[in-house]
Every structure is written in structure tokens, then in C-alpha cells.
Design an enzyme around this catalytic site. Structure first.
Site, short mmCIF file in Angstrom:
data_model
loop_
_atom_site.label_atom_id
_atom_site.label_comp_id
_atom_site.label_asym_id
_atom_site.label_seq_id
_atom_site.Cartn_x
_atom_site.Cartn_y
_atom_site.Cartn_z
CE LYS A 100 -7.22 4.73 -2.68
NZ LYS A 100 -6.12 5.67 -2.40
NE ARG A 129 -8.75 9.24 -8.04
CZ ARG A 129 -8.33 7.90 -7.86
NH1 ARG A 129 -9.22 8.04 -6.60
NH2 ARG A 129 -8.71 7.67 -9.39
C1 9MG Z 1 -5.94 7.59 -8.77
N1 9MG Z 1 -5.54 6.91 -7.54
C2 9MG Z 1 -5.97 5.83 -7.16
N2 9MG Z 1 -6.18 6.34 -5.78
C3 9MG Z 1 -5.64 7.35 -5.51
C4 9MG Z 1 -5.43 8.64 -4.27
O1 9MG Z 1 -5.21 7.95 -2.93
N3 9MG Z 1 -5.13 9.60 -4.76
C5 9MG Z 1 -4.73 10.48 -6.04
N4 9MG Z 1 -5.06 11.14 -6.47
N5 9MG Z 1 -5.07 9.38 -6.80
C6 9MG Z 1 -5.31 7.86 -7.22
#
Ligand code: 9MG
Length: 272
Positions: A215, A249
Site C-alpha cells: 500500500k 490479506r
Molecule cells: C479490496 N480491498 C482493497 N484493500 C482492502 C483492504 O485493506 N481490506 C479489505 N478487506 N479489502 C480490501
């Protein structure tokens, strides 16, 4: 979930901030490439695959409902038929929520926390777990001037209010996961405060999903381009897991599984 699990990101969008159009051949999604990515992620230890057909990076072009469905559903069906994994669908679109659950999705990941018209009803009917994410503003304007009185308190309050809306809709609390939404209407300081204070969000008592992979926070702090953000992404994944994240994630599954395993080894060494 007693130990954090890794969720692999598969963006089926031609304009994602992090992996661009790597699954595209010209303007068409290459489903075989997407399946190769999915198999690799599962083999590397991803417990969940998150499939998304809408780019939410600032300034991304909006996608029509039909286009989003065409991008996501064939891949969900193929993964469900071929792989032993939980399929998450990253969408705010009610009709896709229903169709995705019918096609084999086991989780809905909504960056708009079921605020679109019809989303609460669709998610309730889908009868699968749902991740509610916090975002201030909309992807087009969210990074213009994010403002909070107290970012941690404000995010907690927002997520509590979305939990209450879900419960009123008949969605049981134990179907919900929460996500502070790093980078979604947040300055670098907001993101860092949220990460430092993650245990306050964990105290709400629902599993936390955290996504910091590649990010812009990393770009802003270190001056790294997207392709150079793996080391910092791994550090952030471990810091999040240490502070109570249940799901990490990420774009980089194998490296993240190794990084989080080191933390687990440390925490479990009394039993060795
Ligand atoms: C789809 N997406 C992009 N960034 C995200 C994040 O930080 N969290 C979640 N749950 N989905 C995300």
C-alpha cells in the site's frame, strides 16, 4: 481462528494499483493465468483467496455491474470446482454477492461495509461470512483530505454501527469479520495509529482482516515504488498479526506465510 491465516489477493481488474493487468491478455481476462495464480497461492499456504473485479484505487474508473460479474463469476466457479480453499469475493454489488455465494464463494469482502442499497439484504440471503471494512469517502475522493476526531475511536464506532445494522438485518454477529481499511480515506499518521492501536479494534471481539500489502503508506514512508514494497509489507503483516489480526490479506502469499510463521514459532515456543 487461533492463528492468523493468509488471504491471497487476485485482482481481476485491468487497472489495479498493485499488480496492474498481469492477469490480462490485452483487454481480456486470461482465466488460465488467474487459475495458475490461484493454484500457486493455495500451494503456498493461502487459506482464503480474495477475488475482486472492481479497482478501488483512487481515481480508478467505475465498473458496470455486468462487467464486474463477468470478471469475477467465471473465476469463482473454476476455483470452486478445482481447489480446496475458501473463496472470498471482494464486492459491494448486491447482485454479485448473491451470485457469488451461489457459485461457491464462502466469504464476502465489502470495502463499503454493506452500505450500498440492497447490500444488507443480499448479504443476509447469501448466508456466508462477511468482512465489513471502514472507508472514509469513496475511492474517487477518499485521499483528498481525510479527517477524524480520533481515528481509532471513529473507526471502532463506525464498525460497531455496521455490526448493529447487520444484526437488525438478521445477519448474526458470528458471521462478521472487521477491517479498519488501511489506505481508504486515511493519512500515513491515521494508518500508523490504527496499526499501533489494532488491539482496540480486536477488543470488539470479531476476527480482524488487515491488508497493508504494497500500500501507498509504504511508498510515502520509504519512497518505494509498488514493486519494491515486499520487505515493508512483510514487516507490516507481522506487526498486524502480533496485534491481533486474524486474516492477513496480501499479494505475496508464500513470503507472508513464512513471515507470519516466524511470529507463530515465537509465540508457541513454550510448547516445543
Ligand atoms: C479490496 N480491498 C482493497 N484493500 C482492502 C483492504 O485493506 N481490506 C479489505 N478487506 N479489502 C480490501
Amino acid at each position: 481462528m487461533s492463528r492468523p491465516v493468509v488471504m491471497g489477493i487476485i485482482n481481476v481488474t485491468p487497472d489495479s494499483f498493485s499488480d496492474g493487468a498481469t492477469l490480462y491478455r490485452g483487454s481480456n481476462l486470461d482465466i488460465e493465468r488467474a487459475m495458475t495464480r490461484a493454484r500457486e497461492m493455495v500451494a503456498s499456504g493461502a487459506a482464503i483467496l480474495d477475488i475482486g473485479g472492481e479497482s478501488t484505487r483512487p481515481g480508478a474508473s467505475p465498473v458496470s455491474v455486468n462487467e464486474e460479474m463477468d470478471r469475477v463469476l467465471p473465476l469463482v466457479a473454476r476455483i470452486a470446482a478445482e481447489l480446496e480453499t475458501v473463496i472470498s469475493v471482494d464486492t459491494s454489488t448486491p447482485v454479485l454477492m448473491r451470485e457469488a455465494a451461489n457459485a461457491g464463494a464462502g466469504l464476502l469482502n465489502d470495502v463499503r461495509a454493506l452500505t450500498r442499497e440492497g447490500a444488507l439484504e443480499a448479504a443476509a440471503a447469501a448466508n456466508v461470512p462477511i468482512c465489513l471494512m471502514h472507508m472514509q469517502g469513496e475511492p474517487g475522493n477518499m485521499q483528498v483530505a481525510p479527517h477524524y476526531d480520533d481515528v481509532v475511536e471513529d473507526v471502532c464506532e463506525y464498525l460497531q454501527s455496521r455490526i448493529a445494522s447487520c444484526e437488525r438485518q438478521g445477519i448474526a454477529r458470528n458471521r462478521l469479520l472487521l477491517d479498519p481499511g488501511f489506505g481508504f480515506g486515511k493519512s500515513v499518521t491515521h494508518n500508523l495509529k490504527l496499526l499501533r492501536e489494532l488491539p482496540r479494534l480486536a477488543a470488539i471481539g470479531l476476527p480482524l482482516v488487515v491488508s497493508l500489502s504494497r500500500k501507498s503508506l509504504i511508498g510515502k514512508l520509504l519512497g518505494r515504488e509498488v514493486g519494491q514494497r515486499l520487505p515493508a509489507s512483510l514487516a507490516l503483516a507481522v506487526l498486524a498479526a502480533q496485534r491481533g489480526a486474524a486474516v492477513i490479506r496480501t499479494h505475496d502469499v508464500a513470503a507472508t506465510v513464512d513471515a507470519v510463521s516466524m511470529l507463530m514459532a515465537l509465540e508457541e515456543c513454550v510448547d516445543l
